[in-house]
Design a protein around this motif. Structure first.
Motif, short mmCIF file in Angstrom:
data_model
loop_
_atom_site.label_atom_id
_atom_site.label_comp_id
_atom_site.label_asym_id
_atom_site.label_seq_id
_atom_site.Cartn_x
_atom_site.Cartn_y
_atom_site.Cartn_z
N ASP A 6 0.89 -1.30 0.02
CA ASP A 6 0.20 -0.17 0.17
C ASP A 6 0.77 1.42 0.08
N ALA A 7 2.23 1.54 0.64
CA ALA A 7 2.95 2.27 0.72
C ALA A 7 3.36 2.52 -0.52
N LEU A 8 3.69 1.60 -1.03
CA LEU A 8 4.23 1.63 -2.14
C LEU A 8 3.38 1.80 -3.60
N ALA A 9 1.88 1.93 -3.29
CA ALA A 9 1.41 2.18 -4.14
C ALA A 9 0.96 4.21 -3.82
N THR A 10 0.93 3.88 -2.93
CA THR A 10 0.43 5.42 -2.14
C THR A 10 2.15 6.15 -3.13
N PHE A 11 3.36 5.36 -2.93
CA PHE A 11 3.68 6.29 -3.14
C PHE A 11 4.27 6.84 -5.23
N ASN A 12 3.59 5.36 -5.25
CA ASN A 12 4.15 6.06 -7.06
C ASN A 12 2.45 6.43 -8.04
N SER A 13 1.90 6.84 -6.70
CA SER A 13 0.75 8.20 -6.98
C SER A 13 1.48 9.33 -6.33
N LEU A 14 2.34 9.79 -6.23
CA LEU A 14 2.49 11.33 -5.94
C LEU A 14 3.06 11.09 -6.95
N PRO A 15 2.21 13.07 -7.53
CA PRO A 15 2.82 13.81 -8.35
C PRO A 15 3.81 14.47 -8.57
N GLU A 16 4.65 14.40 -7.33
CA GLU A 16 5.39 15.90 -7.85
C GLU A 16 6.35 15.82 -7.65
N HIS A 17 7.03 16.50 -9.11
CA HIS A 17 8.03 16.11 -9.06
C HIS A 17 9.89 16.08 -8.81
N HIS A 18 10.25 17.00 -7.34
CA HIS A 18 11.00 17.47 -6.72
C HIS A 18 11.08 16.37 -5.68
N ARG A 19 11.17 15.70 -5.82
CA ARG A 19 10.84 13.96 -4.32
C ARG A 19 11.49 13.91 -3.63
N PHE A 20 11.40 14.58 -2.16
CA PHE A 20 12.43 13.98 -0.72
C PHE A 20 11.89 12.67 -0.24
N PHE A 21 12.81 11.55 -0.55
CA PHE A 21 12.43 10.27 -0.11
C PHE A 21 11.64 9.97 1.26
N PRO A 22 12.71 10.38 2.22
CA PRO A 22 12.53 10.06 3.67
C PRO A 22 11.68 11.24 3.75
N GLY A 23 11.43 12.69 3.75
CA GLY A 23 10.04 13.22 4.07
C GLY A 23 9.06 12.48 3.80
N LEU A 24 8.69 11.99 2.66
CA LEU A 24 7.66 11.50 1.63
C LEU A 24 6.66 10.19 2.57
N ARG A 25 8.00 9.48 2.83
CA ARG A 25 8.07 7.93 3.36
C ARG A 25 7.09 8.15 4.63
N SER A 26 7.50 9.29 5.59
CA SER A 26 6.91 9.56 6.58
C SER A 26 5.26 11.26 6.30
N TRP A 27 5.71 11.40 5.60
CA TRP A 27 4.57 12.27 5.43
C TRP A 27 3.31 11.01 4.29
N ILE A 28 3.54 10.24 4.70
CA ILE A 28 2.04 9.95 3.95
C ILE A 28 1.79 8.23 5.43
#
Ligand code: UDP
Ligand code: MG
Length: 315
Positions: free
Chosen positions: A166-188
């Motif tokens: 589920d986290a993978l699907a959510t991450f893959n669906s994030l549209p933003e261009h500038h990705r900061f992985f550790p941030g997005l990972r907690s953000w979800i």
């Protein structure tokens, strides 16, 4: 029950020196844990050495390995996104660096945490092996970052970790261009487990992320997770405007009360002019950082481009 499908995603850029060890340690890990269906996606981020060739050879020998080749160097975050997109559908993905600073041997602990119900697993560094300037840079970044961003990120985590389906699907669906992985990972905000580990030295080769890369990465983290720089500008503006107002009253009173002696103030004027000019330029710069990011987002270009298959001469 089919075995859980676990995909290891690793961006590789000019890593021919560590690749043989990486591949053999992953193979050993996969062989030692037959309770999962393992797969490894190595994303070649436009390497100029034999990296792609080595991965291609490994993929030919062992179907558990796969090469995704980008058309040029897009940078770590984009290469990671390419790998995560390729891994879509796996039960879980492990994200890690190629240089073995992240030891693959602890991946089974991630899997155990995931089996225990965590949707996101983060490897938390107990220690770091970086020394000197790099070390100081990392420390300053984490100290500042913790204070600045709207959304806190565990300071001793990096890319290394696991995402469930589920986290993978959510991450893959994030549209933003500038990705900061550790941030997005907690953000979800999914249920998260932490696994402590000791970060090693690079097994071989040189760091491929230049200072410039890391700085850009740090700025991405800051500007895509915080509006504080904008707010600070507003505060600075208010303070300077108030100071100016107070100064105006002060000088007007001096004039009115006839306290003024000789003409003064050249130095003060120059200083103030330079100071205020500087503050304004910084302000424009900060606005520019946000504007530039908005520009990149509205262009909606893909984060990466996969290299088209090689073809022979056209007839
Ligand atoms: N990397 C990449 N593209 C780049 C730079 C680096 O895919 O433009 C990969 C590199 O091969 C490694 C990972 O990103 O797998 C981390 O790079 P490095 O070890 O140089 O960075 P650091 O450890 O300093 O964060
Ligand atoms: Mg490294």
């Amino acid at each position: 029950m089919p075995l859980p499908a676990i995909t290891v995603v690793t961006p590789v850029f000019n890593e021919e020196a560590v690749l043989p060890e990486l591949l053999s340690r992953l193979t050993a890990l996969f062989d030692a844990h037959p309770d999962c269906a393992w797969h490894a996606v190595l994303v070649d981020d436009g390497s100029r050495d034999r990296t792609a060739e080595l991965v291609r050879a490994a993929a030919a020998r062992d179907p558990r390995f796969e090469l995704v080749e980008l058309s040029r160097n897009f940078g770590f975050q984009s290469a990671l996104s390419a790998g995560l997109a390729r891994a879509a559908g796996a039960d879980a993905v492990v994200t890690m660096d190629a240089d073995l600073q992240d030891p693959p041997e602890i991946i089974p602990e991630f899997v155990a945490a995931w089996r225990g119900g965590a949707e996101v697993v983060r490897a938390v560094r107990r220690s770091r092996s970086e020394k000197g300037l790099r070390r100081v840079g990392f420390d300053i970044f984490h100290a500042l970052f913790g204070k600045l961003i709207d959304y806190p990120i565990e300071p001793n985590t990096g890319t290394f970790g696991l995402l469930g389906r589920d986290a993978l699907a959510t991450f893959n669906s994030l549209p933003e261009h500038h990705r900061f992985f550790p941030g997005l990972r907690s953000w979800i905000g999914f249920p998260t487990a932490d696994v402590p580990y000791d970060r090693k030295e690079r097994a071989a080769g040189q760091p491929q992320q230049t200072f410039h890369h890391l700085l850009r990465y740090a700025l991405d983290g800051l500007f895509s997770f915080s509006r504080l720089p904008l707010r600070l500008l507003t505060f600075t503006g208010v303070i300077i405007a108030n100071a100016g107002f107070a100064a105006a009253i002060f000088y007007a009173m001096r004039r009115i009360l006839d306290l003024e002696t000789a003409p003064t103030g050249y130095t003060t004027l120059v200083t103030l002019l330079l100071f205020i000019g500087g503050v304004q330029l910084i302000g424009i710069g900060v606005l520019g950082e946000y504007l530039g990011r908005i520009y990149d987002e509205v262009k909606r270009r893909p984060h990466y481009i996969v290299k088209p298959p090689a073809r022979g001469p056209r007839a």
